[in-house]
Design a protein around this motif. Structure first.
Motif, PDB file in Angstrom:
ATOM      1  N   ALA A   1       1.381  -1.130  -0.089  1.00  0.00           N
ATOM      2  CA  ALA A   1      -0.141   0.660   0.091  1.00  0.00           C
ATOM      3  C   ALA A   1       0.434   1.552  -0.179  1.00  0.00           C
ATOM      4  O   ALA A   1       1.520   1.177   0.837  1.00  0.00           O
ATOM      5  CB  ALA A   1      -0.650  -0.075   1.171  1.00  0.00           C
ATOM      6  N   LEU A   2       0.759   2.391  -0.772  1.00  0.00           N
ATOM      7  CA  LEU A   2       1.029   3.428  -0.501  1.00  0.00           C
ATOM      8  C   LEU A   2       0.425   4.100   0.036  1.00  0.00           C
ATOM      9  O   LEU A   2       1.473   5.182   1.105  1.00  0.00           O
ATOM     10  CB  LEU A   2       1.042   3.564  -2.548  1.00  0.00           C
ATOM     11  N   PHE A   3      -0.738   5.370  -0.629  1.00  0.00           N
ATOM     12  CA  PHE A   3      -1.248   6.008   0.278  1.00  0.00           C
ATOM     13  C   PHE A   3      -2.424   6.685   0.246  1.00  0.00           C
ATOM     14  O   PHE A   3      -2.906   5.336  -0.355  1.00  0.00           O
ATOM     15  CB  PHE A   3      -0.484   7.631   0.054  1.00  0.00           C
ATOM     16  N   GLY A   4      -3.061   6.974   0.876  1.00  0.00           N
ATOM     17  CA  GLY A   4      -4.420   7.146   0.105  1.00  0.00           C
ATOM     18  C   GLY A   4      -5.182   8.520   0.630  1.00  0.00           C
ATOM     19  O   GLY A   4      -4.632   9.367   0.625  1.00  0.00           O
ATOM     20  N   LEU A   5      -6.170   8.785  -0.098  1.00  0.00           N
ATOM     21  CA  LEU A   5      -6.467  10.218  -0.434  1.00  0.00           C
ATOM     22  C   LEU A   5      -8.432   9.934   0.287  1.00  0.00           C
ATOM     23  O   LEU A   5      -8.975   9.259   0.407  1.00  0.00           O
ATOM     24  CB  LEU A   5      -6.895  10.053  -1.482  1.00  0.00           C
ATOM     25  N   ASN A   6      -8.369  10.888   1.021  1.00  0.00           N
ATOM     26  CA  ASN A   6      -9.252  11.103   1.959  1.00  0.00           C
ATOM     27  C   ASN A   6     -10.782  11.993   1.477  1.00  0.00           C
ATOM     28  O   ASN A   6     -11.228  13.245   1.554  1.00  0.00           O
ATOM     29  CB  ASN A   6      -9.439  11.705   3.522  1.00  0.00           C
ATOM     30  N   HIS A   7     -11.166  11.534   0.173  1.00  0.00           N
ATOM     31  CA  HIS A   7     -12.397  11.908  -0.190  1.00  0.00           C
ATOM     32  C   HIS A   7     -13.450  12.840   0.250  1.00  0.00           C
ATOM     33  O   HIS A   7     -14.383  13.279   0.524  1.00  0.00           O
ATOM     34  CB  HIS A   7     -13.057  11.093  -1.611  1.00  0.00           C
TER      35      HIS A   7
ATOM     36  N   LYS B   1      -7.505  15.313   1.594  1.00  0.00           N
ATOM     37  CA  LYS B   1      -6.638  15.207   2.275  1.00  0.00           C
ATOM     38  C   LYS B   1      -5.830  13.420   2.197  1.00  0.00           C
ATOM     39  O   LYS B   1      -6.331  13.225   1.320  1.00  0.00           O
ATOM     40  CB  LYS B   1      -5.836  15.490   4.000  1.00  0.00           C
ATOM     41  N   VAL B   2      -4.103  13.299   2.399  1.00  0.00           N
ATOM     42  CA  VAL B   2      -3.825  12.591   2.026  1.00  0.00           C
ATOM     43  C   VAL B   2      -3.366  12.072   3.066  1.00  0.00           C
ATOM     44  O   VAL B   2      -2.975  12.369   4.174  1.00  0.00           O
ATOM     45  CB  VAL B   2      -2.645  12.814   0.979  1.00  0.00           C
ATOM     46  N   LEU B   3      -3.480  10.409   3.053  1.00  0.00           N
ATOM     47  CA  LEU B   3      -3.420   9.736   4.028  1.00  0.00           C
ATOM     48  C   LEU B   3      -2.509   8.858   3.704  1.00  0.00           C
ATOM     49  O   LEU B   3      -2.211   8.256   2.829  1.00  0.00           O
ATOM     50  CB  LEU B   3      -4.704   8.372   3.983  1.00  0.00           C
ATOM     51  N   VAL B   4      -1.586   8.208   4.367  1.00  0.00           N
ATOM     52  CA  VAL B   4       0.081   8.495   4.467  1.00  0.00           C
ATOM     53  C   VAL B   4       0.192   6.791   5.539  1.00  0.00           C
ATOM     54  O   VAL B   4      -0.845   6.602   6.117  1.00  0.00           O
ATOM     55  CB  VAL B   4       1.150   8.846   5.739  1.00  0.00           C
ATOM     56  N   PRO B   5       0.981   5.718   4.955  1.00  0.00           N
ATOM     57  CA  PRO B   5       0.481   4.401   5.569  1.00  0.00           C
ATOM     58  C   PRO B   5       0.581   4.882   7.009  1.00  0.00           C
ATOM     59  O   PRO B   5       1.389   5.167   7.902  1.00  0.00           O
ATOM     60  CB  PRO B   5       2.445   3.835   4.796  1.00  0.00           C
ATOM     61  N   GLY B   6       0.061   3.539   7.711  1.00  0.00           N
ATOM     62  CA  GLY B   6      -0.097   3.170   9.385  1.00  0.00           C
ATOM     63  C   GLY B   6      -1.014   4.494   9.918  1.00  0.00           C
ATOM     64  O   GLY B   6      -1.446   4.239  10.825  1.00  0.00           O
TER      65      GLY B   6
ATOM     66  N   ASP C   1     -21.507  12.093  -1.800  1.00  0.00           N
ATOM     67  CA  ASP C   1     -21.586  13.470  -0.826  1.00  0.00           C
ATOM     68  C   ASP C   1     -21.564  13.898  -2.316  1.00  0.00           C
ATOM     69  O   ASP C   1     -22.069  15.603  -2.100  1.00  0.00           O
ATOM     70  CB  ASP C   1     -20.140  13.537  -0.346  1.00  0.00           C
ATOM     71  N   ASN C   2     -21.963  13.731  -3.784  1.00  0.00           N
ATOM     72  CA  ASN C   2     -22.300  14.844  -4.396  1.00  0.00           C
ATOM     73  C   ASN C   2     -21.142  15.612  -5.192  1.00  0.00           C
ATOM     74  O   ASN C   2     -21.417  16.421  -5.684  1.00  0.00           O
ATOM     75  CB  ASN C   2     -23.495  15.730  -3.933  1.00  0.00           C
ATOM     76  N   THR C   3     -20.360  15.363  -5.387  1.00  0.00           N
ATOM     77  CA  THR C   3     -19.076  16.243  -5.714  1.00  0.00           C
ATOM     78  C   THR C   3     -18.218  15.062  -5.778  1.00  0.00           C
ATOM     79  O   THR C   3     -18.438  13.911  -6.031  1.00  0.00           O
ATOM     80  CB  THR C   3     -18.124  16.337  -4.577  1.00  0.00           C
ATOM     81  N   VAL C   4     -17.609  15.827  -7.211  1.00  0.00           N
ATOM     82  CA  VAL C   4     -15.675  14.982  -7.735  1.00  0.00           C
ATOM     83  C   VAL C   4     -15.112  15.715  -6.514  1.00  0.00           C
ATOM     84  O   VAL C   4     -14.592  17.153  -7.287  1.00  0.00           O
ATOM     85  CB  VAL C   4     -15.830  14.931  -9.295  1.00  0.00           C
ATOM     86  N   LYS C   5     -14.012  15.176  -6.977  1.00  0.00           N
ATOM     87  CA  LYS C   5     -12.713  15.918  -6.831  1.00  0.00           C
ATOM     88  C   LYS C   5     -11.766  16.077  -7.152  1.00  0.00           C
ATOM     89  O   LYS C   5     -11.406  14.521  -8.045  1.00  0.00           O
ATOM     90  CB  LYS C   5     -12.156  15.176  -4.914  1.00  0.00           C
ATOM     91  N   ILE C   6     -10.677  16.816  -7.616  1.00  0.00           N
ATOM     92  CA  ILE C   6      -9.478  15.975  -8.363  1.00  0.00           C
ATOM     93  C   ILE C   6      -8.573  17.174  -7.892  1.00  0.00           C
ATOM     94  O   ILE C   6      -8.157  18.175  -7.570  1.00  0.00           O
ATOM     95  CB  ILE C   6      -9.585  17.648  -9.987  1.00  0.00           C
ATOM     96  N   TRP C   7      -7.275  15.698  -7.936  1.00  0.00           N
ATOM     97  CA  TRP C   7      -6.277  15.237  -7.169  1.00  0.00           C
ATOM     98  C   TRP C   7      -4.791  15.399  -8.197  1.00  0.00           C
ATOM     99  O   TRP C   7      -5.209  14.642  -9.238  1.00  0.00           O
ATOM    100  CB  TRP C   7      -6.323  13.918  -6.793  1.00  0.00           C
ATOM    101  N   ASP C   8      -3.943  16.074  -7.740  1.00  0.00           N
ATOM    102  CA  ASP C   8      -2.583  16.384  -8.325  1.00  0.00           C
ATOM    103  C   ASP C   8      -1.818  15.440  -7.756  1.00  0.00           C
ATOM    104  O   ASP C   8      -1.547  15.635  -6.222  1.00  0.00           O
ATOM    105  CB  ASP C   8      -2.200  18.052  -7.839  1.00  0.00           C
ATOM    106  N   LEU C   9      -1.607  14.548  -8.158  1.00  0.00           N
ATOM    107  CA  LEU C   9      -0.558  13.162  -7.198  1.00  0.00           C
ATOM    108  C   LEU C   9       0.429  13.701  -7.148  1.00  0.00           C
ATOM    109  O   LEU C   9       1.103  12.629  -6.348  1.00  0.00           O
ATOM    110  CB  LEU C   9      -0.963  12.236  -8.049  1.00  0.00           C
ATOM    111  N   ASN C  10       1.086  14.935  -7.830  1.00  0.00           N
ATOM    112  CA  ASN C  10       2.602  15.077  -7.850  1.00  0.00           C
ATOM    113  C   ASN C  10       3.295  15.783  -6.497  1.00  0.00           C
ATOM    114  O   ASN C  10       3.891  15.378  -6.038  1.00  0.00           O
ATOM    115  CB  ASN C  10       2.785  16.022  -9.493  1.00  0.00           C
ATOM    116  N   THR C  11       2.442  16.498  -6.449  1.00  0.00           N
ATOM    117  CA  THR C  11       1.901  17.182  -4.838  1.00  0.00           C
ATOM    118  C   THR C  11       0.744  16.924  -3.579  1.00  0.00           C
ATOM    119  O   THR C  11       0.743  16.755  -2.553  1.00  0.00           O
ATOM    120  CB  THR C  11       1.510  18.902  -5.078  1.00  0.00           C
ATOM    121  N   GLN C  12       0.230  15.644  -4.326  1.00  0.00           N
ATOM    122  CA  GLN C  12      -0.530  14.815  -3.710  1.00  0.00           C
ATOM    123  C   GLN C  12      -1.878  15.713  -2.778  1.00  0.00           C
ATOM    124  O   GLN C  12      -1.751  15.984  -1.476  1.00  0.00           O
ATOM    125  CB  GLN C  12      -0.174  14.190  -2.107  1.00  0.00           C
ATOM    126  N   THR C  13      -2.537  17.019  -3.295  1.00  0.00           N
ATOM    127  CA  THR C  13      -3.091  17.544  -2.728  1.00  0.00           C
ATOM    128  C   THR C  13      -4.615  17.613  -3.846  1.00  0.00           C
ATOM    129  O   THR C  13      -5.021  16.905  -4.818  1.00  0.00           O
ATOM    130  CB  THR C  13      -2.439  19.048  -3.251  1.00  0.00           C
TER     131      THR C  13
END
Length: 201
Positions: free
Chosen positions: A56-62, A68-73, A110-122
């Motif tokens: 597992a690498l990381f997660g995104l909290n939609h 925000k990004v969820l780090v491993p662990g 939740d009625n939304t689409v979130k666009i993420w930048d995976l390079n900056t993880q934002t």
């Protein structure tokens, strides 16, 4: 999520546990150039894993109001309903990578689409429908996104700016799915109103 070898029908790895989802997995997507899988869950998160390293690498909290990004662990991020809570989290119903591999979209109840930048993880943009978003897809070779929703509309967005480009409102009930022909610029939508509609986008 289970990773299989189709030649031998052998399960090579199972993604589970502390760094993975706390509820059902409802959407999957593969990175266009890297051996990376993304999985959207009913816990309101997207989790990423490397297929070659089985980790597992990381997660995104939609699900979060400030995505925000969820780090491993970290098992922070889900707000699954508990006995002392009145609130239930959204489910990530659909996910999509852009062809460039750097932009990523997650769509939720939740009625939304979130666009993420995976390079900056934002999270770069939050795109809003009026009801649950059923599907999201990057148009191949572009940074444009198509979405469909229970609000009876399909929409075209510019993922770089977050601007809505077009609203397609031709159904009388929720849109359940769509297919897009990029060469012909044709969108086909299917709906609970028992029709499929063809639109030039």
């Amino acid at each position: 999520v289970k990773f299989w070898d189709p030649r031998t029908s052998e399960c090579l790895h199972t993604y589970t546990g502390h760094d993975w989802h706390e509820a059902g997995v409802v959407s999957l997507a593969l990175h266009p150039t890297e051996p990376i899988i993304a999985a959207g869950g009913q816990d309101g998160t997207v989790r990423f894993g490397r297929l070659d390293k089985r980790k597992a690498l990381f997660g995104l909290n939609h699900n979060n109001e400030n995505p925000k990004v969820l780090v491993p662990g970290s098992n922070v991020g889900s707000r699954m309903m508990r006995e002392d809570e009145d609130e239930i989290c959204c489910s990530v119903e659909s996910i999509s990578f852009a062809d460039n591999g750097s932009l990523f979209a997650s769509a939720g109840t939740d009625n939304t689409v979130k666009i993420w930048d995976l390079n900056t993880q934002t999270c770069r943009h939050v795109l809003k429908h009026n009801d649950s978003v059923v599907k999201v897809m990057f148009i191949p070779g572009t940074c444009s996104v198509i979405t469909c929703s229970s609000d009876k509309t399909a929409r075209l967005w510019d993922a770089r700016s977050g601007n809505q480009v077009k609203v397609i409102s031709i159904h009388s009930d929720m849109i359940l799915d769509f297919a897009y022909d990029a060469a012909a610029h044709v969108l086909v939508t299917s709906s609970d109103d028992k029709t499929c509609r063809v639109t030039i986008v």
